[in-house]
Design a protein around this motif. Sequence first.
Motif, PDB file in Angstrom:
ATOM      1  N   PRO A  20       0.814  -1.223   0.000  1.00  0.00           N
ATOM      2  CA  PRO A  20       0.000   0.000   0.000  1.00  0.00           C
ATOM      3  C   PRO A  20       0.847   1.273   0.000  1.00  0.00           C
ATOM      4  O   PRO A  20       0.458   2.275  -0.596  1.00  0.00           O
ATOM      5  CB  PRO A  20      -0.846  -0.094   1.266  1.00  0.00           C
ATOM      6  CG  PRO A  20      -0.567  -1.383   1.886  1.00  0.00           C
ATOM      7  CD  PRO A  20       0.521  -2.061   1.147  1.00  0.00           C
ATOM      8  N   LEU A  21       2.011   1.232   0.644  1.00  0.00           N
ATOM      9  CA  LEU A  21       2.893   2.396   0.652  1.00  0.00           C
ATOM     10  C   LEU A  21       3.344   2.722  -0.772  1.00  0.00           C
ATOM     11  O   LEU A  21       3.239   3.870  -1.216  1.00  0.00           O
ATOM     12  CB  LEU A  21       4.105   2.122   1.544  1.00  0.00           C
ATOM     13  CG  LEU A  21       5.036   3.312   1.780  1.00  0.00           C
ATOM     14  CD1 LEU A  21       5.619   3.225   3.180  1.00  0.00           C
ATOM     15  CD2 LEU A  21       6.151   3.370   0.775  1.00  0.00           C
TER      16      LEU A  21
ATOM     17  N   GLU B 297      -1.852   2.229   7.415  1.00  0.00           N
ATOM     18  CA  GLU B 297      -0.574   2.855   7.759  1.00  0.00           C
ATOM     19  C   GLU B 297       0.333   3.001   6.534  1.00  0.00           C
ATOM     20  O   GLU B 297       0.975   4.038   6.338  1.00  0.00           O
ATOM     21  CB  GLU B 297       0.132   2.056   8.848  1.00  0.00           C
ATOM     22  CG  GLU B 297      -0.553   2.143  10.188  1.00  0.00           C
ATOM     23  CD  GLU B 297       0.062   1.237  11.238  1.00  0.00           C
ATOM     24  OE1 GLU B 297       0.995   0.455  10.910  1.00  0.00           O
ATOM     25  OE2 GLU B 297      -0.373   1.318  12.401  1.00  0.00           O
ATOM     26  N   GLY B 298       0.384   1.972   5.712  1.00  0.00           N
ATOM     27  CA  GLY B 298       1.233   2.025   4.525  1.00  0.00           C
ATOM     28  C   GLY B 298       0.771   3.069   3.530  1.00  0.00           C
ATOM     29  O   GLY B 298       1.579   3.850   3.008  1.00  0.00           O
ATOM     30  N   SER B 299      -0.537   3.109   3.264  1.00  0.00           N
ATOM     31  CA  SER B 299      -1.036   4.085   2.302  1.00  0.00           C
ATOM     32  C   SER B 299      -0.884   5.508   2.834  1.00  0.00           C
ATOM     33  O   SER B 299      -0.544   6.427   2.078  1.00  0.00           O
ATOM     34  CB  SER B 299      -2.491   3.797   1.938  1.00  0.00           C
ATOM     35  OG  SER B 299      -3.326   3.903   3.069  1.00  0.00           O
ATOM     36  N   THR B 300      -1.085   5.697   4.130  1.00  0.00           N
ATOM     37  CA  THR B 300      -0.895   7.020   4.712  1.00  0.00           C
ATOM     38  C   THR B 300       0.564   7.450   4.602  1.00  0.00           C
ATOM     39  O   THR B 300       0.861   8.588   4.214  1.00  0.00           O
ATOM     40  CB  THR B 300      -1.350   7.042   6.182  1.00  0.00           C
ATOM     41  OG1 THR B 300      -2.744   6.715   6.240  1.00  0.00           O
ATOM     42  CG2 THR B 300      -1.128   8.405   6.816  1.00  0.00           C
ATOM     43  N   ALA B 301       1.471   6.558   4.912  1.00  0.00           N
ATOM     44  CA  ALA B 301       2.901   6.878   4.807  1.00  0.00           C
ATOM     45  C   ALA B 301       3.279   7.199   3.363  1.00  0.00           C
ATOM     46  O   ALA B 301       4.049   8.139   3.106  1.00  0.00           O
ATOM     47  CB  ALA B 301       3.743   5.717   5.337  1.00  0.00           C
TER      48      ALA B 301
ATOM     49  N   ALA C 130       4.904  11.267  -0.444  1.00  0.00           N
ATOM     50  CA  ALA C 130       4.761  11.838  -1.782  1.00  0.00           C
ATOM     51  C   ALA C 130       4.369  13.314  -1.720  1.00  0.00           C
ATOM     52  O   ALA C 130       4.888  14.128  -2.486  1.00  0.00           O
ATOM     53  CB  ALA C 130       3.717  11.048  -2.573  1.00  0.00           C
ATOM     54  N   ALA C 131       3.470  13.653  -0.811  1.00  0.00           N
ATOM     55  CA  ALA C 131       3.066  15.050  -0.671  1.00  0.00           C
ATOM     56  C   ALA C 131       4.253  15.906  -0.228  1.00  0.00           C
ATOM     57  O   ALA C 131       4.468  17.007  -0.751  1.00  0.00           O
ATOM     58  CB  ALA C 131       1.920  15.176   0.338  1.00  0.00           C
TER      59      ALA C 131
END
Length: 125
Positions: A14-15, A74-78, A83-84
Amino acid sequence: MRRVTIADRALLLPLLTAALAWAAWLGWDGEKDVAPDGTVSGPYQVWQVLGLVVTVGAAVCWSAYRGRARAGVEGSTAGLVGAAWVDWSQEGDGLVGVGVVLVAAGALAVGWLLATATTALARRG
């Protein structure tokens, strides 16, 4: 050398998906739009942000369906936060931190909502 575990891979997918989705949907568009009346908006269009949300949301749902809801969120948020930060850090207007915190809060809130719903649906079926 440390071995990569299943938990590491559950977080990594997901990260990477979130970071690559940011690059694909938002990373190429850095130009603000100026309307005829002088108002400035952008640089992102609604369809770009929706594309990012759907892509990252699918990764979170997939992780939750496979029993790795926490790793998906957690992975997608990180991935989104990283990236942001990379994308916006060159602007130099001092608001990067505020924007990144808002991205993190939104990603966590929506991610947990999606993960909870997916987990509940997966248990029913």
